[in-house]
Design an enzyme around this catalytic site. Structure first.
Site, PDB file in Angstrom:
ATOM      1  N   HIS A  53       0.857  -1.185   0.000  1.00 51.40           N
ATOM      2  CA  HIS A  53       0.000   0.000   0.000  1.00 51.40           C
ATOM      3  C   HIS A  53       0.896   1.238   0.000  1.00 51.40           C
ATOM      4  O   HIS A  53       2.094   1.154   0.287  1.00 51.40           O
ATOM      5  CB  HIS A  53      -0.900  -0.001   1.230  1.00 51.40           C
ATOM      6  CG  HIS A  53      -1.919  -1.101   1.214  1.00 51.40           C
ATOM      7  ND1 HIS A  53      -2.963  -1.141   2.105  1.00 51.40           N
ATOM      8  CD2 HIS A  53      -2.063  -2.194   0.435  1.00 51.40           C
ATOM      9  CE1 HIS A  53      -3.710  -2.211   1.876  1.00 51.40           C
ATOM     10  NE2 HIS A  53      -3.176  -2.867   0.862  1.00 51.40           N
ATOM     11  N   GLU A  55       1.221   3.748   2.045  1.00 51.51           N
ATOM     12  CA  GLU A  55       1.891   4.036   3.320  1.00 51.51           C
ATOM     13  C   GLU A  55       3.054   3.082   3.551  1.00 51.51           C
ATOM     14  O   GLU A  55       4.135   3.499   3.991  1.00 51.51           O
ATOM     15  CB  GLU A  55       0.903   3.922   4.492  1.00 51.51           C
ATOM     16  CG  GLU A  55      -0.248   4.910   4.434  1.00 51.51           C
ATOM     17  CD  GLU A  55      -1.498   4.382   3.733  1.00 51.51           C
ATOM     18  OE1 GLU A  55      -2.588   4.884   4.031  1.00 51.51           O
ATOM     19  OE2 GLU A  55      -1.385   3.463   2.881  1.00 51.51           O
ATOM     20  N   CYS A  83      -5.693   1.853   6.189  1.00 52.61           N
ATOM     21  CA  CYS A  83      -6.367   0.596   6.506  1.00 52.61           C
ATOM     22  C   CYS A  83      -5.737   0.032   7.782  1.00 52.61           C
ATOM     23  O   CYS A  83      -4.706   0.539   8.244  1.00 52.61           O
ATOM     24  CB  CYS A  83      -6.209  -0.382   5.344  1.00 52.61           C
ATOM     25  SG  CYS A  83      -4.540  -1.048   5.170  1.00 52.61           S
ATOM     26  N   CYS A  86      -1.956  -0.751   7.380  1.00 56.35           N
ATOM     27  CA  CYS A  86      -1.114   0.440   7.293  1.00 56.35           C
ATOM     28  C   CYS A  86      -1.065   1.183   8.619  1.00 56.35           C
ATOM     29  O   CYS A  86      -0.007   1.680   9.014  1.00 56.35           O
ATOM     30  CB  CYS A  86      -1.596   1.346   6.172  1.00 56.35           C
ATOM     31  SG  CYS A  86      -1.317   0.626   4.541  1.00 56.35           S
TER      32      CYS A  86
END
Length: 155
Positions: A53, A55, A83, A86
């Site tokens: 992701h 991040e 999420c 993350c």
């Protein structure tokens, strides 16, 4: 204090990613002492890596750049509310502040399952026993005890 120019870096990262077909519209920038340390974007599709992701990509780059696993004193700007994975990574990295653009409900509206995972993380009993099952604890405790006896740095 929030600085819109850092969020713009995260947005630009996300745009690069979606235009290249790398993944979803998630970009992030990590800032320390008023300087961008690293930025990244979602590369799930590009890398065939469900954990890449925006991040996470930015955290990996920042830690490599600073040659540390401890991002204390850093802030992260991200285009979407993190999420659960993350958010946990941000906490593990000791990042002190998160600035995010779109929230979990916004993520859901464009097809992402963050809200579902957020609910599961609040209550692991929502996972079936067939999915999450404790086994081999005694053997693993031996491993943990071996680790505990070592002279090591904790993180």
């Amino acid at each position: 204090m929030y600085q819109p120019e850092y969020m713009q870096v995260a947005i630009n990262e996300a745009r690069t990613g979606i235009r290249n077909g790398d993944g979803g519209p998630f970009g992030a920038a990590i800032v320390k002492d008023g300087k961008i340390i690293a930025s990244g974007h979602n590369c799930v599709l590009k890398n065939h890596d469900s954990t890449c992701h925006g991040e996470i990509d930015a955290i990996r780059k920042a830690e490599q750049s600073l040659k540390t696993h401890d991002l204390s004193g850093c802030e992260i700007y991200t285009t979407g509310e993190p999420c659960p994975m993350c958010l946990a990574a941000i906490l593990w990295a000791n990042i002190k502040k998160i600035y995010y653009g779109c929230n979990l409900e916004d993520n859901e509206k464009i097809g992402f399952r963050d809200v579902k995972f957020e609910e599961i993380m609040k209550d692991r009993s929502l996972l079936s026993a067939d999915f999450l099952e404790e086994q081999g604890r005694d053997l693993c405790l031996e491993l943990f005890e071996e680790y505990d006896r070592l002279d090591k740095a904790l993180y």
